[in-house]
Design a protein around this motif. Structure first.
Motif, PDB file in Angstrom:
ATOM      1  N   TYR A 163     -10.023  -7.893  -1.980  1.00  0.00           N
ATOM      2  CA  TYR A 163      -9.423  -7.542  -3.274  1.00  0.00           C
ATOM      3  C   TYR A 163      -9.457  -6.034  -3.532  1.00  0.00           C
ATOM      4  N   THR A 164     -10.499  -5.350  -3.034  1.00  0.00           N
ATOM      5  CA  THR A 164     -10.542  -3.895  -3.184  1.00  0.00           C
ATOM      6  C   THR A 164      -9.408  -3.252  -2.395  1.00  0.00           C
ATOM      7  N   GLU A 165      -9.163  -3.754  -1.189  1.00  0.00           N
ATOM      8  CA  GLU A 165      -8.061  -3.225  -0.384  1.00  0.00           C
ATOM      9  C   GLU A 165      -6.710  -3.502  -1.045  1.00  0.00           C
ATOM     10  N   ARG A 166      -6.547  -4.686  -1.591  1.00  0.00           N
ATOM     11  CA  ARG A 166      -5.297  -5.012  -2.287  1.00  0.00           C
ATOM     12  C   ARG A 166      -5.094  -4.105  -3.493  1.00  0.00           C
ATOM     13  N   LEU A 167      -6.177  -3.851  -4.226  1.00  0.00           N
ATOM     14  CA  LEU A 167      -6.095  -2.952  -5.375  1.00  0.00           C
ATOM     15  C   LEU A 167      -5.672  -1.559  -4.932  1.00  0.00           C
ATOM     16  N   ALA A 168      -6.262  -1.061  -3.843  1.00  0.00           N
ATOM     17  CA  ALA A 168      -5.918   0.266  -3.333  1.00  0.00           C
ATOM     18  C   ALA A 168      -4.446   0.336  -2.923  1.00  0.00           C
ATOM     19  N   LYS A 169      -3.944  -0.706  -2.271  1.00  0.00           N
ATOM     20  CA  LYS A 169      -2.548  -0.722  -1.834  1.00  0.00           C
ATOM     21  C   LYS A 169      -1.593  -0.759  -3.029  1.00  0.00           C
ATOM     22  N   LYS A 170      -1.923  -1.527  -4.039  1.00  0.00           N
ATOM     23  CA  LYS A 170      -1.065  -1.601  -5.217  1.00  0.00           C
ATOM     24  C   LYS A 170      -1.111  -0.301  -6.007  1.00  0.00           C
ATOM     25  N   LEU A 171      -2.273   0.333  -6.030  1.00  0.00           N
ATOM     26  CA  LEU A 171      -2.382   1.628  -6.690  1.00  0.00           C
ATOM     27  C   LEU A 171      -1.563   2.672  -5.943  1.00  0.00           C
TER      28      LEU A 171
END
Length: 329
Positions: A80-88
């Motif tokens: 989820y941290t990686e997904r957050l970074a990609k969406k950011l």
């Protein structure tokens, strides 16, 4: 080739073992529990206890707990941290901002020290905004991140401009985002009744740390009050608790398990619980709060127990983090 983009945002979370096995959990626990910011006891005595008692016995137990929440892609915290970074990253790209978003973990991989140094030394980013994904400051979390930043800078001949966002516990957008996630859940599930309660569960820490000056407890209560105000509910409809106690030392109270037992004994039928101090769902939220605490409440007479997920990589989370870091770009 030096990247023309000179500003980077580095999101940092706690970390996770690389696999839900005792072999992978052991080095992760060793690194985590060896941090003097996390465990403030005699280091010689603690090292003996850690090597001889804790790691051999806790690693297999923790591995089974991790296995129960593991996703096909890996650890929930990292996924989820990686997904957050990609969406950011996508949000910055869409507005034409020349910003790179990266993420790292304080313990385990991706290693914080390596990622921070590579951003400047290999990729040429001269400005780095560092955001530990902990809304409330604590020496056990945010200060530990700062310690590693200092150690990284000590190794670097060329150092970047950098800024550490200390906390965002009293940020109105943070409170609104948490409240919005609760309201969205209630819209689907139905609002709380007279015999129902909202529980805000935060990670605990030894009370001694706050007595020595750690502002964590004060910030937790400020955050909780802002969330309650944003929801527009009466104070008695919400309960604060602290989870994840470890060892025999007194920790911040009230503890989560006794709180749930008390609520059940008082005739509370439904509990909706969430963890506002966690930006991303992890072992502590998915296994301890969503599962173990559920069994406690229901076994004591409670009728319904609902866990409300962390913000994770939701649109509100992306908007919140983007606005937090944009002020420092």
């Amino acid at each position: 080739m030096v990247n023309k983009t000179k500003t980077a945002v580095l999101l940092i979370n706690l970390g996770s073992p690389s696999a839900p096995t005792a072999q992978a959990v052991r080095p992760y626990l060793r690194q985590f529990l060896s941090d003097r910011r996390v465990v403030e006891v005699n280091p010689i005595l603690w090292n003996l206890i850690l090597r001889l008692a804790i790691l051999p016995f806790r690693s297999p137990v923790s591995a089974k707990r991790y296995e129960s929440v593991w996703l096909p892609e890996g650890s929930p915290l990292i996924v989820y941290t990686e997904r957050l970074a990609k969406k950011l990253q996508k949000a910055f790209d869409e507005e034409g901002s020349a910003v790179k978003v990266a993420f790292a973990m304080r313990y385990g991989e991706p290693d914080q020290d390596r990622i921070f140094r590579e951003l400047h030394e290999k990729e040429g980013f001269d400005n780095i905004v560092v955001l530990p994904l902990y809304p409330q400051y604590s020496a056990t979390t945010t200060a530990s991140v700062a310690d590693i930043l200092g150690a990284s800078l000590a190794k670097m001949r060329s150092q970047p401009h950098w800024h550490l966002i200390r906390d965002y516990h009293d940020n109105p957008e943070y409170a609104r985002a948490i409240a919005a996630s609760i309201k969205a859940y209630w819209k689907t599930k139905g609002e709380l009744g007279e015999k129902d309660r909202l529980v805000l569960s935060f990670h605990g820490m030894p009370k001694r740390y706050c007595d020595l000056g750690d502002p964590y407890d004060r910030q937790v209560r400020k955050s909780a009050q802002m969330i309650i105000d944003e929801l527009g509910i009466a104070p008695e409809e919400a309960v604060i608790a602290y989870q994840s106690r470890f060892g025999k030392e007194e920790w911040l109270q009230p503890y989560l398990t006794p709180q749930l037992e008390r609520l059940a004994a008082e005739g509370v039928e439904r509990v909706d619980i969430l963890c506002p101090g966690f930006s991303i769902d992890c072992l502590e939220t998915l296994e301890e709060v969503s599962d173990e605490a559920r069994q406690t409440f229901l076994s004591k007479g409670g009728k319904e127990y609902n866990y409300i997920e962390c913000l994770n990589d939701s649109s509100d989370a992306v908007s919140l983090i983007k606005n937090l870091v944009s002020k420092h770009l």
